[in-house]
Design a protein around this motif. Structure first.
Motif, PDB file in Angstrom:
ATOM      1  N   LEU A  40       0.832  -1.203   0.000  1.00  0.00           N
ATOM      2  CA  LEU A  40       0.000   0.000   0.000  1.00  0.00           C
ATOM      3  C   LEU A  40       0.870   1.257   0.000  1.00  0.00           C
ATOM      4  O   LEU A  40       0.569   2.231  -0.714  1.00  0.00           O
ATOM      5  CB  LEU A  40      -0.931  -0.027   1.213  1.00  0.00           C
ATOM      6  CG  LEU A  40      -1.964   1.091   1.316  1.00  0.00           C
ATOM      7  CD1 LEU A  40      -3.260   0.566   1.924  1.00  0.00           C
ATOM      8  CD2 LEU A  40      -1.448   2.260   2.150  1.00  0.00           C
ATOM      9  N   ARG A  44       1.097   4.443  -2.674  1.00  0.00           N
ATOM     10  CA  ARG A  44       0.926   5.845  -2.283  1.00  0.00           C
ATOM     11  C   ARG A  44       2.129   6.699  -2.643  1.00  0.00           C
ATOM     12  O   ARG A  44       2.143   7.900  -2.411  1.00  0.00           O
ATOM     13  CB  ARG A  44       0.674   5.940  -0.778  1.00  0.00           C
ATOM     14  CG  ARG A  44      -0.734   5.542  -0.368  1.00  0.00           C
ATOM     15  CD  ARG A  44      -1.019   5.997   1.054  1.00  0.00           C
ATOM     16  NE  ARG A  44      -2.382   5.704   1.450  1.00  0.00           N
ATOM     17  CZ  ARG A  44      -2.889   6.014   2.644  1.00  0.00           C
ATOM     18  NH1 ARG A  44      -2.123   6.643   3.539  1.00  0.00           N
ATOM     19  NH2 ARG A  44      -4.130   5.717   2.938  1.00  0.00           N
ATOM     20  N   GLN A 121     -10.252   8.759   5.828  1.00  0.00           N
ATOM     21  CA  GLN A 121     -11.055   7.801   5.089  1.00  0.00           C
ATOM     22  C   GLN A 121     -12.106   7.187   6.011  1.00  0.00           C
ATOM     23  O   GLN A 121     -12.000   7.277   7.242  1.00  0.00           O
ATOM     24  CB  GLN A 121     -10.165   6.715   4.480  1.00  0.00           C
ATOM     25  CG  GLN A 121      -9.135   7.283   3.501  1.00  0.00           C
ATOM     26  CD  GLN A 121      -8.411   6.221   2.702  1.00  0.00           C
ATOM     27  OE1 GLN A 121      -7.248   5.961   2.923  1.00  0.00           O
ATOM     28  NE2 GLN A 121      -9.108   5.625   1.755  1.00  0.00           N
ATOM     29  N   SER A 151      -9.645   1.340  -0.195  1.00  0.00           N
ATOM     30  CA  SER A 151      -8.332   0.898   0.284  1.00  0.00           C
ATOM     31  C   SER A 151      -8.578  -0.302   1.180  1.00  0.00           C
ATOM     32  O   SER A 151      -9.636  -0.421   1.795  1.00  0.00           O
ATOM     33  CB  SER A 151      -7.640   2.006   1.079  1.00  0.00           C
ATOM     34  OG  SER A 151      -7.459   3.173   0.306  1.00  0.00           O
ATOM     35  N   ARG A 166      -4.363  -2.608  -0.964  1.00  0.00           N
ATOM     36  CA  ARG A 166      -4.478  -1.658  -2.075  1.00  0.00           C
ATOM     37  C   ARG A 166      -4.625  -0.251  -1.506  1.00  0.00           C
ATOM     38  O   ARG A 166      -5.294  -0.050  -0.500  1.00  0.00           O
ATOM     39  CB  ARG A 166      -5.685  -1.975  -2.950  1.00  0.00           C
ATOM     40  CG  ARG A 166      -5.898  -0.969  -4.104  1.00  0.00           C
ATOM     41  CD  ARG A 166      -7.309  -1.019  -4.653  1.00  0.00           C
ATOM     42  NE  ARG A 166      -7.580  -2.283  -5.313  1.00  0.00           N
ATOM     43  CZ  ARG A 166      -8.793  -2.601  -5.753  1.00  0.00           C
ATOM     44  NH1 ARG A 166      -9.824  -1.783  -5.571  1.00  0.00           N
ATOM     45  NH2 ARG A 166      -8.984  -3.761  -6.352  1.00  0.00           N
ATOM     46  N   ALA A 167      -3.995   0.697  -2.151  1.00  0.00           N
ATOM     47  CA  ALA A 167      -4.230   2.106  -1.847  1.00  0.00           C
ATOM     48  C   ALA A 167      -5.334   2.580  -2.771  1.00  0.00           C
ATOM     49  O   ALA A 167      -5.110   2.822  -3.946  1.00  0.00           O
ATOM     50  CB  ALA A 167      -2.961   2.931  -2.057  1.00  0.00           C
ATOM     51  N   GLY A 168      -6.530   2.688  -2.249  1.00  0.00           N
ATOM     52  CA  GLY A 168      -7.687   3.049  -3.064  1.00  0.00           C
ATOM     53  C   GLY A 168      -7.892   4.544  -3.158  1.00  0.00           C
ATOM     54  O   GLY A 168      -6.957   5.344  -3.043  1.00  0.00           O
ATOM     55  N   PHE A 174     -11.859   2.525   3.800  1.00  0.00           N
ATOM     56  CA  PHE A 174     -10.620   1.800   4.081  1.00  0.00           C
ATOM     57  C   PHE A 174     -11.007   0.608   4.955  1.00  0.00           C
ATOM     58  O   PHE A 174     -11.443   0.776   6.094  1.00  0.00           O
ATOM     59  CB  PHE A 174      -9.626   2.703   4.821  1.00  0.00           C
ATOM     60  CG  PHE A 174      -8.199   2.214   4.818  1.00  0.00           C
ATOM     61  CD1 PHE A 174      -7.876   0.892   5.116  1.00  0.00           C
ATOM     62  CD2 PHE A 174      -7.161   3.077   4.502  1.00  0.00           C
ATOM     63  CE1 PHE A 174      -6.570   0.442   5.100  1.00  0.00           C
ATOM     64  CE2 PHE A 174      -5.839   2.651   4.490  1.00  0.00           C
ATOM     65  CZ  PHE A 174      -5.545   1.330   4.799  1.00  0.00           C
TER      66      PHE A 174
END
Length: 859
Positions: A40, A44, A121, A151, A166-168, A174
């Motif tokens: 992640l 980012r 988030q 995320s 995952r970095a959403g 999150f």
């Protein structure tokens, strides 16, 4: 900004989101917890380094994504780091910890790090002694299918998404697996806390059940005002927790946390009722999954089916459905439209994960290591396979847990016919506490067949000697017992009768593919065609027959067809739009699958998601209709999303690398994986995946372009676009189309034949060689653009390769330039389609490190 171990949460969050170079070093980077965080952080944009005692798949993948990974621990590894993040297993005496402390670099654990990581988030934190990994995965996968771009950090790769982290979307949801070990979850501030159960575990951290219960109570007290605790009302520990929280919060303000129960029993706010086994799955001889009705209070919301067996998985799915509903998503109307829970709720790796089927023996693996987990997993397995003999290989996890819970294992294996107990997995422990695997065997004395199996290698040998067709093998444990299933599968393949493998011409004539065709038809309803001419499926209109051919329009069917091909060891080739490739006149041996999966969806955060079979030009047009800019260059590019992702397609100054967020791929073993854009290592019309494809093609004479079991297949891709102005986008697209019509041929072609050499253009070189318009048979270099080999009518693949080799030899001999084909050569070639370049002026070539892989210069 400066940071220190006692920096406030607000400051931590600011540091994590501040633009500029930030370097995090992770000690124990290969572990499940830290490897997910590292992934992640890389997405980012942070600089990531880390160390671990030994290499593994996680360290290899992180290195591919750009992390600097060290094997072994050394004080020098922390040089330049702004922060050192350590796993719970790292000792205070670790040389990297000591070096960081001496240098004034903050050293923190996950408890201090994860809360700030989630700042800004909507935080969904899933806790529980059992089921939190599966429930977290279901929530993340469901939010992803709803377009929320979440995320997430989960303790095991999510089967539906192919990733554990995952970095959403910034500001979006999150989802995190809130691990109670080492009190990690007490560093979180949930907006929604999901608690699956509260049952004493981790006896090295929590000496007694009361300590465990109190830690969960403190976790619920961290939920933000107005937030929700969604808890399993069927679990005694959860009910006790709710009762104690109610006493503590008596008379609290109206914005206090809501406690909402879910489960199967009457009295829960969310309930699953009328549970039924789902339909039988072809080939496994058992029942697959569960079907149930969902009620919220006194309202029926709908009936759903999930692919996982067991009441515990019904509860996990119910928690996921309730969570997304509480977040404001209209889950149940969407279910009627396009959500496919059979894929979304597939769970995670090592949760009754299918390893393989061979010679009638089915092999699964599961992470279960607590007696309750073992009991639930085997109950689900017995429900799925009521009549098959079930073998269990169990690896006890840690001496402290085994000793504390020894008596509880007595009745955990009642649904297994044969139980093998291996040596205890010590993990971080060194003191045996006087306990061994033999103590577990003695507790199972009443079982008809419970034995000590020794170490994992000895257990694998025993299983290979005793397993029979029709048996089911399940490996259980939180250590490294998962390798036994794969070891047994490999051994079966060496000793058992081989399944139908790639047949000879005589075998094909005798119907060697009929069993495969029948299996595919039985599972998907799709009919396979024999000797299908591939010329009608390529943009060049060239190519001989495929032994077998099938077109699929759903990802589920594509995965099912590929799974059957693996089972029968038949080579496969997946075709998209048929551009950028040249198929041999002899055709393709094995199975060719036309990928017609073309769904395109808009997601939150200006993200466009498209299946691999969607035509890139159409996707670009749809993006413009949605007001999304960034793909206008694609309106003039032939081919599909899948091919574009593999080859970094581009035009007019734009390319796939500019906007790709990630792609979902199907691995050769049938598992899904998610590749962030960085993993493709994009270059000019190249990628790591395209190199892998070329390498596979070079190693096999059968299916030059995709031998079975060697190359991942792109299933879908997500693109980060931007809000655009319709008139401007339309003007750009119109200009690109006009340019294409005036500069590129209208005859059938595969697109650009050669890559542009550094600092030059392939078309200019071919024209300078006098080859523009040169013709061989029905093939010719276009008179409009010399870097296009076109089919003027009746061209053969031999005509095409003759032209291509002529241009390559002349460019090399006369100009010293090696032209590298952009197209792929696919099929059964009597001889390699690309001829070796002849020595120039008596001098051989050598590889040049400054050039792209495959380019060569004079020695």
């Amino acid at each position: 900004m400066m940071i220190s171990p006692d920096t406030t949460t607000t400051d931590w969050a600011q540091w994590l989101t501040t633009p500029g170079p930030r370097h995090v070093h992770l000690v124990g980077i290969g572990g499940a917890g830290l490897s997910a965080i590292a992934r992640l952080l890389l997405q980012r944009g942070l600089r990531v380094s880390g160390s671990d005692q030994r290499p593994g798949p996680a360290t290899a993948e992180l290195a591919e994504l750009g992390a600097q990974v060290f094997i072994g621990h050394d004080a020098a590894h922390v040089a330049g780091a702004d922060l050192v993040l350590i796993s719970s297993a790292v000792a205070p005496s670790n040389p990297e910890v000591l070096a960081a402390q001496a240098a004034g670099i903050p050293v923190v654990k996950r408890q201090q790090f994860l809360g700030p990581l989630m700042a800004g988030q909507q935080r969904i934190c899933v806790a529980g002694a059992h089921g939190k990994t599966t429930t977290s995965a279901m929530i993340a996968a469901l939010l992803d299918a709803l377009g929320a771009e979440p995320s997430f950090i989960v303790g095991s790769p999510i089967l539906a998404l192919g990733a554990a982290a995952r970095a959403g979307r910034a500001g979006g949801p999150f989802v995190i697996e809130a691990d109670e070990y080492d009190h990690m979850f007490l560093g979180l501030q949930p907006d929604i806390a999901v608690i699956t159960n509260v049952e004493w575990d981790h006896v090295d951290c929590y000496p007694n059940p009361a300590d465990f219960q109190q830690a969960f109570l403190r976790f619920t007290e961290l939920v933000t005002p107005g937030g929700v605790v969604l808890y399993c009302g069927d679990d005694p520990g959860c009910r006790s927790l709710a009762e104690e929280a109610a006493v503590r919060s008596h008379g609290a303000a109206h914005d206090a946390v809501q406690w909402i129960s879910y489960g199967l029993a009457a009295g829960n706010r969310w309930r699953a009722v009328q549970l039924q086994p789902a339909s039988a799955v072809a080939g496994d001889g058992g029942l697959n999954g569960m079907s149930f009705e969902v009620w919220q209070d006194d309202k029926a919301l709908g009936r759903v089916s999930i692919p996982l067996s067991g009441e515990h998985n019904v509860r996990n799915a119910l928690a996921a459905l309730a969570t997304t509903h509480l977040m404001g998503y209209d889950v149940f109307s969407e279910l009627r439209e396009n959500l496919k829970l059979s894929r979304i709720f597939a769970g995670t790796k090592r949760r009754l994960e299918g390893i393989g089927i061979y010679h009638g023996i089915i092999i699964f693996d599961d992470y279960a290591h607590h007696p309750t987990e073992v009991r639930a997993t085997l109950s689900a397995a017995r429900q799925r396979f009521p009549d098959r003999p079930i073998w269990v290989l169990f690896q006890p996890h840690t001496y402290s847990r085994t000793r504390a819970l020894l008596d509880e294992f007595r009745d955990s294996f009642e649904n297994a016919d044969h139980v093998l107990i291996t040596d205890i997995y010590a993990a971080r422990e060194h003191d045996t506490l006087g306990i061994s695997a033999l103590d577990v065997v003695r507790r199972l004395a009443h079982h008809p067949d419970a034995r000590y199996a020794g170490d994992l290698d000895a257990a694998a040998r025993l299983l290979l000697a005793e397993l029979q067709p029709g048996d089911v093998l399940i490996t259980l444990g939180a250590g490294d017992s998962d390798r036994v299933g794969r070891q047994v599968l490999a051994g079966l393949r060496q000793t058992a009768l081989e399944p139908a493998s790639y047949p000879t011409d005589a075998g094909r004539a005798a119907g060697g593919y009929e069993t495969l065709a029948a299996a595919i038809a039985g599972e998907t309803g799709l009919a396979l065609r024999r000797d299908e001419p591939l010329a009608s499926h390529t943009t060049l209109r060239v190519g001989g027959p495929a032994d077998l051919f099938v077109a699929v329009s759903t990802v589920e069917d594509l995965m099912a067809v590929l799974a059957q091909a693996r089972q029968f060891a038949v080579p496969t080739l997946v075709l998209g739009g048929g551009s950028n490739l040249l198929v041999s006149d002899r055709g393709v041996r094995g199975l060719v699958i036309a990928n017609n999966c073309r769904a395109v969806r808009r997601r939150q955060g200006n993200v466009l998601w498209a299946e691999a079979g969607a035509h890139l030009a159409g996707v670009a047009r749809q993006a413009m209709r949605w007001g999304l800019a960034g793909l206008e260059w694609g309106v003039s590019v032939p081919g599909t999303v899948g091919g574009a992702v593999v080859g970094n397609a581009g035009a007019h100054g734009g390319c796939i690398a500019d906007s790709l967020l990630r792609a979902t791929l199907l691995n050769p073993d049938g598992s899904l994986t998610e590749w962030p854009a960085a993993r493709f290592a994009y270059g000019y019309r190249s990628s790591a995946l395209k190199s892998l494809l070329r390498s596979s093609a070079a190693q096999t004479p059968l299916a030059n372009g995709g031998r079975i079991g060697t190359v991942p297949v792109v299933l879908a891709a997500a693109f980060q676009l931007q809000a655009g102005i319709a008139e401007q986008m339309e003007a750009r697209a119109a200009g690109f189309l006009a340019h294409r019509r005036s500069t590129q041929p209208v005859e059938a072609s595969a697109g650009s034949t050669f890559q542009n050499p550094p600092g030059d253009y392939a078309g200019r070189i071919i024209e300078a060689l006098g080859l523009k318009g040169h013709k061989v048979g029905g093939a010719a270099f276009s008179t409009v653009h010399a870097n296009f080999v076109v089919n003027q009518g009746g061209a053969s693949a031999a005509d095409m390769t003759t032209l291509i080799n002529l241009a390559r030899q002349m460019a090399w001999q006369q100009l010293g330039v090696e032209l590298t084909p952009e197209i792929l050569f696919v099929g059964d070639w009597a001889a390699p389609p690309l001829q070796e370049l002849e020595p120039r002026n008596g001098r051989a070539m050598r590889s040049a490190p400054e050039n792209r892989p495959g380019d060569e210069v004079l020695a």
